[in-house]
Design a protein around this motif. Structure first.
Motif, PDB file in Angstrom:
ATOM      1  N   ARG A 183       0.839  -1.211   0.000  1.00  0.00           N
ATOM      2  CA  ARG A 183       0.000   0.000   0.000  1.00  0.00           C
ATOM      3  C   ARG A 183       0.872   1.258   0.000  1.00  0.00           C
ATOM      4  N   PHE A 184       1.882   1.274   0.841  1.00  0.00           N
ATOM      5  CA  PHE A 184       2.718   2.475   0.941  1.00  0.00           C
ATOM      6  C   PHE A 184       3.501   2.714  -0.342  1.00  0.00           C
ATOM      7  N   PHE A 185       4.170   1.685  -0.854  1.00  0.00           N
ATOM      8  CA  PHE A 185       5.056   1.898  -1.990  1.00  0.00           C
ATOM      9  C   PHE A 185       4.322   1.990  -3.324  1.00  0.00           C
ATOM     10  N   LYS A 186       3.034   1.694  -3.321  1.00  0.00           N
ATOM     11  CA  LYS A 186       2.241   1.948  -4.524  1.00  0.00           C
ATOM     12  C   LYS A 186       2.218   3.438  -4.838  1.00  0.00           C
ATOM     13  N   ILE A 227      -3.390  -5.700 -10.628  1.00  0.00           N
ATOM     14  CA  ILE A 227      -2.039  -5.791 -11.171  1.00  0.00           C
ATOM     15  C   ILE A 227      -2.001  -6.777 -12.332  1.00  0.00           C
ATOM     16  N   GLU A 228      -0.979  -6.630 -13.171  1.00  0.00           N
ATOM     17  CA  GLU A 228      -0.805  -7.555 -14.291  1.00  0.00           C
ATOM     18  C   GLU A 228       0.677  -7.832 -14.501  1.00  0.00           C
ATOM     19  N   PRO A 229       1.013  -9.050 -14.966  1.00  0.00           N
ATOM     20  CA  PRO A 229       2.426  -9.399 -15.156  1.00  0.00           C
ATOM     21  C   PRO A 229       3.021  -8.715 -16.369  1.00  0.00           C
ATOM     22  N   LEU A 230       4.324  -8.435 -16.300  1.00  0.00           N
ATOM     23  CA  LEU A 230       5.060  -7.886 -17.430  1.00  0.00           C
ATOM     24  C   LEU A 230       6.005  -8.945 -17.975  1.00  0.00           C
ATOM     25  N   ASP A 231       6.306  -8.859 -19.267  1.00  0.00           N
ATOM     26  CA  ASP A 231       7.290  -9.762 -19.862  1.00  0.00           C
ATOM     27  C   ASP A 231       8.675  -9.426 -19.334  1.00  0.00           C
ATOM     28  N   PRO A 232       9.586 -10.410 -19.275  1.00  0.00           N
ATOM     29  CA  PRO A 232      10.965 -10.118 -18.852  1.00  0.00           C
ATOM     30  C   PRO A 232      11.573  -9.015 -19.709  1.00  0.00           C
ATOM     31  N   ALA A 233      12.312  -8.108 -19.077  1.00  0.00           N
ATOM     32  CA  ALA A 233      12.918  -6.983 -19.796  1.00  0.00           C
ATOM     33  C   ALA A 233      14.165  -7.416 -20.554  1.00  0.00           C
ATOM     34  N   TYR A 234      14.782  -8.537 -20.139  1.00  0.00           N
ATOM     35  CA  TYR A 234      16.001  -9.010 -20.777  1.00  0.00           C
ATOM     36  C   TYR A 234      16.230 -10.464 -20.380  1.00  0.00           C
ATOM     37  N   SER A 249       3.953   2.584 -10.046  1.00  0.00           N
ATOM     38  CA  SER A 249       4.828   1.675  -9.320  1.00  0.00           C
ATOM     39  C   SER A 249       4.672   0.242  -9.802  1.00  0.00           C
ATOM     40  N   HIS A 250       5.638  -0.590  -9.420  1.00  0.00           N
ATOM     41  CA  HIS A 250       5.645  -1.992  -9.825  1.00  0.00           C
ATOM     42  C   HIS A 250       5.862  -2.886  -8.606  1.00  0.00           C
ATOM     43  N   LEU A 251       5.557  -4.158  -8.780  1.00  0.00           N
ATOM     44  CA  LEU A 251       5.821  -5.189  -7.788  1.00  0.00           C
ATOM     45  C   LEU A 251       6.675  -6.265  -8.435  1.00  0.00           C
ATOM     46  N   GLY A 252       7.574  -6.855  -7.659  1.00  0.00           N
ATOM     47  CA  GLY A 252       8.428  -7.906  -8.201  1.00  0.00           C
ATOM     48  C   GLY A 252       8.577  -9.044  -7.200  1.00  0.00           C
ATOM     49  N   PHE A 253       8.988 -10.207  -7.708  1.00  0.00           N
ATOM     50  CA  PHE A 253       9.171 -11.386  -6.867  1.00  0.00           C
ATOM     51  C   PHE A 253      10.506 -12.043  -7.198  1.00  0.00           C
ATOM     52  N   ILE A 254      11.292 -12.348  -6.170  1.00  0.00           N
ATOM     53  CA  ILE A 254      12.519 -13.119  -6.327  1.00  0.00           C
ATOM     54  C   ILE A 254      12.219 -14.507  -5.774  1.00  0.00           C
ATOM     55  N   THR A 255      12.174 -15.502  -6.670  1.00  0.00           N
ATOM     56  CA  THR A 255      11.578 -16.794  -6.338  1.00  0.00           C
ATOM     57  C   THR A 255      12.597 -17.930  -6.306  1.00  0.00           C
ATOM     58  N   SER A 256      13.716 -17.697  -5.676  1.00  0.00           N
ATOM     59  CA  SER A 256      14.789 -18.686  -5.682  1.00  0.00           C
ATOM     60  C   SER A 256      14.360 -20.032  -5.110  1.00  0.00           C
ATOM     61  N   VAL A 257      13.404 -20.029  -4.167  1.00  0.00           N
ATOM     62  CA  VAL A 257      12.993 -21.278  -3.515  1.00  0.00           C
ATOM     63  C   VAL A 257      11.884 -21.984  -4.289  1.00  0.00           C
ATOM     64  N   SER A 258      10.834 -21.253  -4.654  1.00  0.00           N
ATOM     65  CA  SER A 258       9.659 -21.907  -5.248  1.00  0.00           C
ATOM     66  C   SER A 258       9.708 -22.020  -6.767  1.00  0.00           C
TER      67      SER A 258
END
Length: 341
Positions: A183-186, A227-234, A249-258
């Motif tokens: 909410r805040f960083f939006k 929200i909606e997903p974006l294609d990889p930038a590179y 603003s955007h949201l991101g996920f670093i999913t090293s485990v799952s």
């Protein structure tokens, strides 16, 4: 500049070099540098053990000829390294380097941000794990409240920095802060990234029960935000990125485990004492500093570094679930505070 695009055993090119400039930090975050291990009597590296700025520049120049396009300055806390803007200025001048970023807890940005921006630094990843002042103070174990970091973030935005906020999420500790953070960083032109709690090093008490996955976080977010997903930038982009349809603003996920991303990993890491690691979860490093201080030529060093990458076969996150919990504990992984994020 002639670029030789080198690849490892799985055909992955090298594109990103993470450079740690210090093993010291002014925080004692429980998932990275717990105070029980890194107490007041802990012996950090002496200055002569650290790579000099000239040595870092030389290594980065060679890697640029091998395909590296992006550099990231890490630590420890990189803002504790004196005259860091001098290093940024050296790296900015390297032909072939297209992007320089830095990962920081942000506490010292008001003191150094302007000099770093003027030297060529443009991107910041700032760690912040909760909106609640008291909880964040407990996590960093220094009593530093969220409000102090928000102040630094706003200052950095005023300078023109492109900013990502990194939140390491642990089930039962700060997962209830996911929506308040979103909410805040939006309301700010930043990307808030949720990082699955990873088993980096051997001192952070990691186990699967403390992991809250991207799927779980996304479900929470989609109940409140459009929200909606974006294609990889590179190629090799780590984060899965989503955009708010009604904000900048955007949201991101670093999913090293799952959701492992080993198959497209293009990142290498250089520790502050000059050891090369092909993976965040590596066990052994290759000592580049020793070769440099023994007088190796650029041509010889280029050949050696090419061979090191050619032999790279790291894919720990792909294999994590196949490794027994006992073997994971026995595996002597390098601590994040040493290798950088």
């Amino acid at each position: 500049m002639k670029v030789e695009s080198i690849t490892d055993k799985f055909g992955r090119p090298i594109r990103d070099l993470r450079i740690s400039v210090t093993d010291r930090c002014n925080f004692r975050c429980t998932y990275c540098m717990p105070k029980e291990i890194f107490g007041d009597d802990f012996e950090f590296m002496k200055r002569e053990q650290l790579l000099s700025f000239e040595e870092i520049e030389r290594i980065a120049r060679i890697y640029a000829t091998l395909g590296v396009k992006k550099l990231r300055i890490t630590g420890g806390e990189p803002l504790l390294r004196r005259d860091l803007d001098e290093l940024i200025r050296k790296l900015y001048s390297i032909e072939g380097i297209e992007d320089i970023g830095m990962t920081t807890n942000g506490l010292l940005l008001k003191k150094q941000g302007r000099k770093l921006y003027d030297a060529g630094l443009r991107r910041l990843n700032i760690s912040l794990d909760a909106m609640d002042d008291e909880l964040f103070g407990q996590i960093n174990d220094r009593g530093i409240g969220t409000s102090r970091i928000i102040e630094q973030i706003r200052y950095a935005l005023s300078l023109g920095f492109d900013i990502k906020i990194n939140m390491v999420v642990q089930k039962g500790l700060n997962d209830h802060e996911i929506l308040p953070m979103a909410r805040f960083f939006k309301t700010l032109p930043v990307t808030l990234r949720f990082i699955e709690f990873m088993d980096v090093g051997n001192d952070n008490g990691w186990n699967f029960d403390k992991v809250i996955t991207k799927k779980e976080i996304l479900k929470m977010l989609e109940e409140e935000f459009d929200i909606e997903p974006l294609d990889p930038a590179y190629y090799g982009e780590v984060a899965k990125v989503y955009r708010h349809k009604d904000a900048k603003s955007h949201l991101g996920f670093i999913t090293s485990v799952s959701e492992s991303f080993c198959s497209t990993c293009t990142r290498a890491r250089l520790s502050s004492d000059g050891k090369f690691y092909g993976c965040l979860f590596a066990v052994d490093g290759f000592d580049v500093r020793q070769l440099i201080r023994e007088g190796i030529s650029d041509a010889e060093l280029t050949e050696v570094l090419t061979g090191v990458w050619n032999r790279r076969d790291d894919r720990y996150s792909d294999l994590r679930t196949e490794i027994t919990s006992e073997n994971r504990r026995r595996r002597n992984k390098i601590n994040m505070s040493y290798i950088g994020g």
